[in-house]
Design an enzyme around this catalytic site. Sequence first.
Site, PDB file in Angstrom:
ATOM      1  N   TYR A  57     -41.485 -31.803  48.376  1.00 31.75           N
ATOM      2  CA  TYR A  57     -42.207 -31.012  49.383  1.00 31.75           C
ATOM      3  C   TYR A  57     -42.986 -29.894  48.705  1.00 31.75           C
ATOM      4  O   TYR A  57     -42.472 -29.177  47.841  1.00 31.75           O
ATOM      5  CB  TYR A  57     -41.228 -30.407  50.393  1.00 31.75           C
ATOM      6  N   ASN A 203     -47.218 -18.888  51.463  1.00 30.34           N
ATOM      7  CA  ASN A 203     -45.857 -18.982  51.978  1.00 30.34           C
ATOM      8  C   ASN A 203     -45.065 -17.752  51.544  1.00 30.34           C
ATOM      9  O   ASN A 203     -44.757 -17.583  50.378  1.00 30.34           O
ATOM     10  CB  ASN A 203     -45.200 -20.261  51.445  1.00 30.34           C
ATOM     11  N   TYR A 287     -31.651  20.314  75.546  1.00 29.33           N
ATOM     12  CA  TYR A 287     -31.354  19.253  74.582  1.00 29.33           C
ATOM     13  C   TYR A 287     -32.479  19.038  73.575  1.00 29.33           C
ATOM     14  O   TYR A 287     -32.231  18.680  72.425  1.00 29.33           O
ATOM     15  CB  TYR A 287     -31.086  17.940  75.329  1.00 29.33           C
ATOM     16  N   ARG A 290     -31.633  21.690  71.091  1.00 31.73           N
ATOM     17  CA  ARG A 290     -30.268  21.666  70.571  1.00 31.73           C
ATOM     18  C   ARG A 290     -29.929  20.334  69.896  1.00 31.73           C
ATOM     19  O   ARG A 290     -29.153  20.292  68.935  1.00 31.73           O
ATOM     20  CB  ARG A 290     -29.287  21.947  71.709  1.00 31.73           C
ATOM     21  N   GLU A 433     -40.587 -26.322  62.649  1.00 29.65           N
ATOM     22  CA  GLU A 433     -40.386 -24.877  62.480  1.00 29.65           C
ATOM     23  C   GLU A 433     -39.968 -24.326  63.853  1.00 29.65           C
ATOM     24  O   GLU A 433     -40.771 -23.776  64.603  1.00 29.65           O
ATOM     25  CB  GLU A 433     -41.667 -24.250  61.944  1.00 29.65           C
TER      26      GLU A 433
END
Length: 528
Positions: A57, A203, A287, A290, A433
């Site tokens: 391949y 790739n 908040y 803090r 795939e």
Amino acid sequence: MTDSPPISLDGTSLTVDEVAAVARDGRRVAVTESAREAVRAGRERVESVLDAGDAVYGLNTGFGDLVDTRIPPDEVDDLQTNLIRSHAAGTGRDLSREEVRALLVVRLNTLLRGYSGVREVVVDHLLTLVNHAVHPVVRSRGSLGASGDLAPLAHLSLVLLGEGEADVEGGSGTERVSGAEALRRVGLDPLTLRAKEGLALINGTQLTTGLAALAVFDAERLLRAADAAGALTTEVTMGSTAACDPAIHDLRPHPGQSASARNVKRLTRDSEIVESHRNCDRVQDAYSIRCLPQVHGAARDAVSHLREAVAVELNAVTDNPIVFPREALDARASGTDTAAVVSGGNFHGAPLAHRLDSLTAALTDLAAISERRVDRTLNPSVQESHLPPFLSPDSGVRSGYMIPQYTAAALLAECRSEGRPATDSTPVSGGQEDHVSMSATSALATRRTLDRARRVVSVELLCAAQAAEFVDGLNHGVGTGAVYDAVRAVVPPLDEDRPSHGDIDALAALVGEGRLDSVLFDVVDDVE
């Protein structure tokens, strides 16, 4: 291009900062001799497999669902060229100069490991593109992050064949020319690809990795700016830095949380403003003040998590198939007595994709807490009595900085729209795939979120500096004073209403280009 010494590439030691230097500063690169030896050895292994005549391949078969189609020997080279042409199917905006340069240097570096089996001439062509500022025109959309960033890398590789287009930098500026003309201008002939080379060029995760490296670099810079903006806002709203005391964070020792707390304490060191209300009646800050260390720290940890993956990926082999020396693998692998070829999945972008999605979410939260601190400088219902509504010296007749908060809120909404993870697979290639990462989509989303979050933090810097105009007779901290001066170097105080879009852009550039970073490192040498 910069006159700095070239960065040595050996396939094993490329860093995030070096990618940024090549992409942004035009740093040249050089290939070490040991890397060249690895490339030559890898090519010899490919040739030995070809000589054996077995079906392998990537060398003499079709691709994807056509894996079982055997290619005649006299058409093997055509196969590689056709692969590049057919995969150049991207769309969307062109990648920017810095994105293409990041893609180029990461693609070049991974080939230097020698496991992809390309010839040395392929390496030298890529090296020339980087060093002579020849930037292939690469479409940004089309990658699935497995079998890697195929379509973008194919657009890049077209130019090596003398096809496609490239932006070429020269004395008269940048000109877009054909791939053939771009090669001619730097003294290169178009490549005729040999077995394995087309697949080796496209790739892998190089677009995702290059974008992720830039994201890490920019996010670390943004986190320091956010700490600086938050420290200045804390100071000018008469907030307390007690919540940044090391004793608190030693009891919950997340590294990022502790680092942001230290930054706030260092930046506000020697602040007369902070000292002026140390014994006031206020029990707790909101908040957004803090909990700054906890929220900023979580974003810091997300960046660190991504940096770890990028550091691996920059120097990883993400090609498929991989060409090994025979002794490195089980004897059952296809190949010859000297080489073995194995199909694997190193091209899959999941290790980056998930961390990129996490960082996108963390940066969105960073923008959210910054926008709330903006509100605390502007909102008559919550701001301190020394601050006029919307920070205008004559509120009512003038709107002051009312609308920059709208802009921050709009940017925050866009950040939140990126919140859905991109890692949602769609099977392709006839089902061969059947699970892909979408990692490039994640990387592009992170880059967009970074830009928006940077602009939200810029709005906070804008408003915090304006709030400082109403604090009389008291000195800033050693760091917050420098931050105020840096803002005022590019944006004047707001005495009467004016368009503020240019001010926001100027502050975004101050942060994004690293100039605020330089100020911070100059005055607070241990800023993190």
